[in-house]
Write a protein that holds these residues in place. Sequence first.
Motif, PDB file in Angstrom:
ATOM      1  N   SER A 106      13.876  20.642 -60.050  1.00  7.96           N
ATOM      2  CA  SER A 106      13.857  21.547 -58.929  1.00  7.96           C
ATOM      3  C   SER A 106      14.063  23.159 -59.422  1.00  7.96           C
ATOM      4  O   SER A 106      14.938  23.454 -60.097  1.00  7.96           O
ATOM      5  CB  SER A 106      14.997  21.214 -57.953  1.00  7.96           C
ATOM      6  OG  SER A 106      14.635  19.934 -57.556  1.00  7.96           O
ATOM      7  N   GLY A 137       3.986  20.664 -57.311  1.00  4.68           N
ATOM      8  CA  GLY A 137       5.219  20.868 -58.358  1.00  4.68           C
ATOM      9  C   GLY A 137       5.175  20.335 -59.671  1.00  4.68           C
ATOM     10  O   GLY A 137       5.904  20.801 -60.462  1.00  4.68           O
ATOM     11  N   ALA A 175       9.415  19.694 -53.965  1.00  6.12           N
ATOM     12  CA  ALA A 175       9.426  21.071 -54.661  1.00  6.12           C
ATOM     13  C   ALA A 175      10.222  21.980 -53.531  1.00  6.12           C
ATOM     14  O   ALA A 175      10.259  21.718 -52.282  1.00  6.12           O
ATOM     15  CB  ALA A 175       8.313  21.598 -55.016  1.00  6.12           C
TER      16      ALA A 175
END
Length: 437
Positions: A106, A137, A175
Motif C-alpha cells: 500500500s 495497483g 489501492a
Amino acid sequence: MAKHPTPLLDQLESGPWPSFVADLKIGAENRHKNEKGLELQIPEDVIDDLLGVLELSFKDGTTHWKHGGIVGVFGYGGGVIGRYCDQPEMFPGVAHFHTMRLNQPSGLYYTAEYLEQLCDLWDFRGSGLTNMHGSTGDIVWLGTRTEQLEEIFYELTHTYNQDLGGSGSNLRTPACCLGMSRCEFACFDAQKMCTDFTNEYQDMLHRPQFPYKFKFKFDACPNGCVAALARSDFSIVGTWKDDIQIDQEAVAAYVGGEFAPNAGAHAGRDWGKFDIQAEVIDRCPTGCMSYEGGKLTIDNKECYRCMHCINVMPRALRPGKEKGASILVGAKAPILDGAQLSSLLVPFIPAEEPFDEIKEVVENIWDWWMEEGKNRERLGETMKRLGFQKMLDACGMEADARHVQEPRTNPYIFWKEDEVPGGWDRDVEEFRKHHQR
Ligand code: HEM
Ligand code: HEM
Ligand code: SF4
Ligand code: SF4
C-alpha cells in the motif's frame, strides 16, 4: 544486431521522454549478454520478438494477440492474464506471453533489496519486462510461459512472502493514496486500511465469487490522489466533522507574501501577488469564508470540505480533528450502460482500526449484490436497475438528504403497500357502488 528490423519503433527512441523502445532494446541486449549466467527459463529472445510483433502491429494497425487465454495457479481462480501471439512461427519468443499480477504494498514504498530480489526471479523465469504499476495497483510482470507460473508462484510465496493480485469476477487488488505516510491532509491511515482490507478479503480476491469485478480504493482526503470515486466500486474518502483548523499568523504570512500559495505549485508563471479574496474567499464553493480586518473566518456548518482553501494555504489551514471517512459506491467505466462516478452512501463513518463499521457496509452490499446482481453486472448497474433505495434497505440505512444532488423531478413514485392505508387489494364492485360505468 537486433533480431527484427523495427524502423517504426525506432522513431520512438527520440524526444525527451523516457523511451520504452530504448528500454526494451536494453532489456533484449541484457538477456543476450546474460552477465549473471542465468539458466533462462523462457526464450532468450522474448524481448526481441516482442519488439518484432509490436513493429508488425505498428505496420498493419492491428493487434497480434489471440483472443483471451485461461491460465493460472492451483488454488486460485485469478491473478494471471494468459495471452498467446497470433504469429507464433514468426515470433516464437512470445508464443506464450502471460501477465502475472503481484499484490503491491500500500502506497508503493519499496526497498531496493526487495525489488532486486523480485527482478532476479523475473529475469530468470520471465521476460524481465514489467509495468510499474497496473492501473489497479498491481506490480505487473509482462510475459512468461505457462509452465513457469507455478514455479514463480512457489518462489514468490515461499521465498519472498509475496502473493498474487486479483483478476476476474472477484475483488481486485485494493489501492490507496500514500495517506499519512507523507501527507498532512490525510484524515485516516489509508495504507493501513488498504492493507487490512486486502488481508481480510483474500478469499474474495483469489477465488472469483461475485457477479462481476469489484474494486476498493482508499483516498485519505477529497483530493482523491488514487481517484477512488472514479475507479472503485467501493470508494472510501477521508473527511472531517468539526472545524477547519486556522492558524491566523500563517494566514498573515500568506497575505504578506512570505508563504507561497498552493505550496508554490504555480511558481512556473507570474500570477501576480497572492490575493486571498480572489484566490480563496471568492473561490469557496459555498461562500462560507470571509477575510475582514486581517482575520480569516469560516462558517464551518456551510463548508463542503472541498479542500480548496486548505490546498491553497496548507501552512495556515488544516482539516479538523474529528476525522473519518465517507463511503461512495458504484463507480465504473462505460460498458455496458454508461460511465458512473461513485454515489454517496455513508456521509461520515469512523475509520479507525479494525475498521469494523466500514466492513459491515461492505458485507451488506456484497450480500445484496451477490444475490441480486445479474451476470456481469457491476454494482453501479445493479444500483441503477433495482434502485438506490433497495441498496439502502440492504444496508439497513435510512435515506438522508445528502444521498441526492437533487430530488427527483418525475412523479413515478413507488410506495410500499404497507405505507398506503387500505393496501393494494381493492374490489371494483365496491368502486362501482359509488361510480357508475
Ligand atoms: C376539470 C377538468 C380537468 C382537470 C381539473 C384536469 C386536471 C389534470 C391534471 C392535474 C393533470 C396532471 C397534470 C400533470 O401531471 O402535470 C391532468 C393530466 C391530463 N389530463 Fe386532465 N384535467 C381535466 C380535464 C381533462 C379532459 C377533459 C381531458 C381529455 C379529454 C384530459 C386529459 C388529460 C391528459 C391526457 C392528461 C395527461 C397529460 C400527461 O400525461 O402529461 N383532462 N389533468
Ligand atoms: C388505443 C387507445 C389508447 C392507447 C393505446 C393508450 C396508450 C397509453 C399509454 C401507453 C400511456 C402511457 C402509460 C404510461 O406512461 O405508463 C397512456 C397514458 C394515458 N392515456 Fe392513453 N391510450 C389510449 C387511449 C386513451 C384514451 C381514449 C384516453 C382518454 C380519453 C387516454 C388517456 C390517457 C391518460 C390521461 C394517460 C396518462 C396517464 C398518466 O399520466 O399516468 N388514453 N395511454
Ligand atoms: S488523497 Fe488527500 S490525503 Fe491522500 S495523498 Fe492525496 S491529498 Fe494527501
Ligand atoms: S473546504 Fe472548501 S467549502 Fe470548506 S471553507 Fe474551504 S473552500 Fe470553502
